[in-house]
Write a protein that holds these residues in place. Structure first.
Motif, PDB file in Angstrom:
ATOM      1  N   VAL A 190       6.971   2.285  -7.117  1.00  0.00           N
ATOM      2  CA  VAL A 190       6.322   3.716  -7.190  1.00  0.00           C
ATOM      3  C   VAL A 190       6.339   4.076  -8.806  1.00  0.00           C
ATOM      4  N   ILE A 191       7.691   4.040  -9.345  1.00  0.00           N
ATOM      5  CA  ILE A 191       7.570   4.515 -10.888  1.00  0.00           C
ATOM      6  C   ILE A 191       6.656   3.590 -11.631  1.00  0.00           C
ATOM      7  N   PHE A 192       7.081   2.290 -11.271  1.00  0.00           N
ATOM      8  CA  PHE A 192       6.082   1.398 -12.070  1.00  0.00           C
ATOM      9  C   PHE A 192       4.427   1.505 -11.876  1.00  0.00           C
ATOM     10  N   TYR A 193       3.885   2.052 -10.986  1.00  0.00           N
ATOM     11  CA  TYR A 193       2.618   2.473 -10.488  1.00  0.00           C
ATOM     12  C   TYR A 193       2.297   3.806 -11.163  1.00  0.00           C
ATOM     13  N   VAL A 194       3.128   4.606 -11.174  1.00  0.00           N
ATOM     14  CA  VAL A 194       2.951   6.150 -11.574  1.00  0.00           C
ATOM     15  C   VAL A 194       2.654   5.911 -13.354  1.00  0.00           C
ATOM     16  N   VAL A 195       3.677   5.013 -13.890  1.00  0.00           N
ATOM     17  CA  VAL A 195       3.434   4.983 -15.487  1.00  0.00           C
ATOM     18  C   VAL A 195       2.002   4.426 -15.596  1.00  0.00           C
ATOM     19  N   PHE A 196       1.637   3.114 -14.893  1.00  0.00           N
ATOM     20  CA  PHE A 196       0.284   2.637 -15.346  1.00  0.00           C
ATOM     21  C   PHE A 196      -0.858   3.613 -14.621  1.00  0.00           C
ATOM     22  N   LEU A 197      -0.636   4.363 -13.845  1.00  0.00           N
ATOM     23  CA  LEU A 197      -1.687   5.392 -13.543  1.00  0.00           C
ATOM     24  C   LEU A 197      -1.905   6.596 -14.423  1.00  0.00           C
ATOM     25  N   MET A 198      -0.820   6.726 -15.038  1.00  0.00           N
ATOM     26  CA  MET A 198      -0.674   7.794 -16.403  1.00  0.00           C
ATOM     27  C   MET A 198      -1.650   7.139 -17.438  1.00  0.00           C
ATOM     28  N   LEU A 199      -1.323   5.934 -17.535  1.00  0.00           N
ATOM     29  CA  LEU A 199      -2.070   5.403 -18.772  1.00  0.00           C
ATOM     30  C   LEU A 199      -3.427   5.092 -18.629  1.00  0.00           C
ATOM     31  N   GLU A 200      -3.686   4.749 -17.216  1.00  0.00           N
ATOM     32  CA  GLU A 200      -5.125   4.427 -17.010  1.00  0.00           C
ATOM     33  C   GLU A 200      -6.144   5.649 -16.825  1.00  0.00           C
ATOM     34  N   GLN A 201      -5.620   6.876 -16.775  1.00  0.00           N
ATOM     35  CA  GLN A 201      -6.494   7.814 -16.341  1.00  0.00           C
ATOM     36  C   GLN A 201      -6.988   8.446 -17.541  1.00  0.00           C
ATOM     37  N   ASN A 202      -7.055   8.059 -18.752  1.00  0.00           N
ATOM     38  CA  ASN A 202      -7.876   8.481 -19.764  1.00  0.00           C
ATOM     39  C   ASN A 202      -9.093   7.640 -19.820  1.00  0.00           C
ATOM     40  N   ILE A 203      -9.057   6.540 -19.172  1.00  0.00           N
ATOM     41  CA  ILE A 203     -10.330   5.785 -19.291  1.00  0.00           C
ATOM     42  C   ILE A 203     -11.160   5.742 -17.794  1.00  0.00           C
TER      43      ILE A 203
ATOM     44  N   LEU B 294       0.800  -1.261   0.145  1.00  0.00           N
ATOM     45  CA  LEU B 294      -0.021  -0.056  -0.097  1.00  0.00           C
ATOM     46  C   LEU B 294       0.873   1.318  -0.047  1.00  0.00           C
ATOM     47  N   ILE B 295       1.968   1.250   0.865  1.00  0.00           N
ATOM     48  CA  ILE B 295       2.702   2.600   0.856  1.00  0.00           C
ATOM     49  C   ILE B 295       3.178   2.946  -0.547  1.00  0.00           C
ATOM     50  N   PRO B 296       3.969   2.227  -1.451  1.00  0.00           N
ATOM     51  CA  PRO B 296       4.263   2.445  -2.703  1.00  0.00           C
ATOM     52  C   PRO B 296       3.015   2.964  -3.610  1.00  0.00           C
ATOM     53  N   LEU B 297       1.946   2.183  -3.433  1.00  0.00           N
ATOM     54  CA  LEU B 297       0.839   2.468  -4.047  1.00  0.00           C
ATOM     55  C   LEU B 297       0.302   4.006  -3.986  1.00  0.00           C
ATOM     56  N   VAL B 298       0.200   4.307  -2.498  1.00  0.00           N
ATOM     57  CA  VAL B 298      -0.173   5.739  -2.123  1.00  0.00           C
ATOM     58  C   VAL B 298       0.847   6.759  -2.538  1.00  0.00           C
ATOM     59  N   MET B 299       2.223   6.409  -2.491  1.00  0.00           N
ATOM     60  CA  MET B 299       3.162   7.172  -2.762  1.00  0.00           C
ATOM     61  C   MET B 299       3.101   7.573  -4.263  1.00  0.00           C
ATOM     62  N   ALA B 300       2.659   6.666  -5.176  1.00  0.00           N
ATOM     63  CA  ALA B 300       2.579   6.632  -6.568  1.00  0.00           C
ATOM     64  C   ALA B 300       1.425   7.548  -6.958  1.00  0.00           C
ATOM     65  N   VAL B 301       0.353   7.465  -5.952  1.00  0.00           N
ATOM     66  CA  VAL B 301      -0.957   8.212  -6.345  1.00  0.00           C
ATOM     67  C   VAL B 301      -0.403   9.758  -5.966  1.00  0.00           C
ATOM     68  N   VAL B 302       0.208   9.943  -4.968  1.00  0.00           N
ATOM     69  CA  VAL B 302       0.702  11.390  -4.734  1.00  0.00           C
ATOM     70  C   VAL B 302       1.683  11.873  -5.791  1.00  0.00           C
ATOM     71  N   VAL B 303       2.481  11.111  -6.209  1.00  0.00           N
ATOM     72  CA  VAL B 303       3.338  11.590  -7.389  1.00  0.00           C
ATOM     73  C   VAL B 303       2.408  11.733  -8.901  1.00  0.00           C
TER      74      VAL B 303
END
Length: 364
Positions: free
Chosen positions: A150-163, A29-38
């Motif tokens: 964290v970087i891995f999560y951020v990349v997928f969040l950026m790809l996912e936000q369009n949908i 959860l910590i890397p996921l939350v940090m990725a959401v913050v970034v």
């Protein structure tokens, strides 16, 4: 008609299971939350870039996102480079500080009749050093691993936000529920932007003052102490004290002069008091709507649950939790207990504003 109200014991059991899940799942959860913050920072910076007009034209979305990603990751690169550079400089001057620590320890031992550091080290089991070194290596590897995640999560969040929009249309069939969701997210977004912008500005002021003070007294590693002051000011209450203590202790080791040490401590402490007690409350205002007691308890709770990451994230998480709880009748009481006395749902403020506007119309 049979009541659907749940038994209090079931509610307590549910809360206990959630807390247990937060604890055992902290490495996920910590890397996921940090990725959401970034991810949130990238989008916020991109939105600010989008406001810039050049010849009545604004940058396209892909360019705004690219520039925002470059800004965020350039900052992290700068931080990493600065830490490595300061560690190299510290390695060079470490023998000098070692001698100063021995001299200071001997002086304190003679004054207060306490064992010196050499005596304590002599009586210390060598296995303790091996265990500490193993812990440092393990922590460093865990940090690098978490950074990659964290970087891995951020990349997928950026790809996912369009949908995201399409998913929300499928989730909220009724317009009323969708409107309530967007209102809640808008209030959370407003509170987060207010908190982060004000906190970043004040932390930058503290960092600049810390740098000026350290440079004025020729304290070593001035840039490092300024950066740590910026970083630690995001931790409520405790962070400011640590930010003051670290350069103060180093000045004592560097000069061995209590007058210089007390002067540095006094200047930094006065500025931190002014920032924390006068400037920050007036700039943030009541936008966070968190009780100071709740902030302290949240700091203790999230630090115990998630460690240092919890200390940094305690305020944003608690604010978001309070706003979400205020939207449901069953949890509204808990949201009010977390608040500073104002209605956390914002409905009371809206009603008063509506009445005020109606009264103005009648007067006209």
């Amino acid at each position: 008609m049979e009541s659907t109200k749940q038994h209090p014991a079931l509610n307590l059991l549910l809360v206990g299971l959630i807390l247990y899940g937060l604890y055992i799942g902290k490495h996920l959860l910590i890397p996921l939350v940090m990725a959401v913050v970034v991810w949130y920072l990238i989008n916020s910076i991109g939105a600010q870039i989008g406001r810039i007009e050049i010849g009545e034209k604004r940058a396209p979305k892909w360019l705004r996102t690219t520039l925002a990603v470059m800004v965020v990751f350039s900052f992290f690169w700068f931080v990493g480079r600065m830490v490595v550079t300061n560690l190299e400089e510290f390695t060079e001057v470490a023998p000098e500080y070692n001698e100063r620590i021995k001299d200071l320890s001997s002086d304190l031992s003679e004054r207060f009749d306490i064992p010196t550091i050499e005596d304590a080290v002599h009586n210390f089991d060598i296995a303790g050093y091996a265990e500490y070194a193993t812990y440092l290596i393990t922590s460093s590897l865990a940090f690098l691993s978490a950074l990659f995640v964290v970087i891995f999560y951020v990349v997928f969040l950026m790809l996912e936000q369009n949908i995201f929009g399409k998913k929300l249309d499928l989730i909220f069939i009724h317009r009323k529920n969708k409107v309530q969701y967007f209102q809640t997210m808008e209030r959370i977004d407003h509170s987060m932007k207010k908190y982060m912008s004000v906190k970043a500005f004040l932390a930058l002021m503290v960092a600049i003052v810390t740098y000026i003070v350290c440079i004025s007294f020729s304290v070593d590693f001035a840039i490092l102490w300024a950066f740590l002051a910026f970083l630690l000011n995001w931790i409520p209450f405790v962070g400011a004290f640590i930010a003051i203590t670290l350069p103060t202790l180093l000045s004592l080791l560097q000069y061995g002069d209590w007058a210089i040490t007390i002067a540095i401590f006094a200047i930094l402490n006065v500025f931190q008091v002014v920032i924390g007690n006068y400037i920050e409350p007036r700039m943030v205002g009541k936008s966070l709507n968190l009780s100071p007691l709740v902030v302290i308890l949240a700091l203790a709770f999230w630090s115990a649950l998630w460690g240092v990451a919890g200390a940094f994230l305690c305020v944003p998480i608690t604010v978001a939790l309070m706003i979400i709880l205020s939207q449901f009748p069953g949890t509204r009481t808990a949201a009010i207990l977390l608040s500073a006395g104002n209605d956390p749902s914002g409905k009371t403020t809206e009603m008063l504003k509506a009445k005020s506007d109606a009264g103005d119309d009648e007067t006209k």
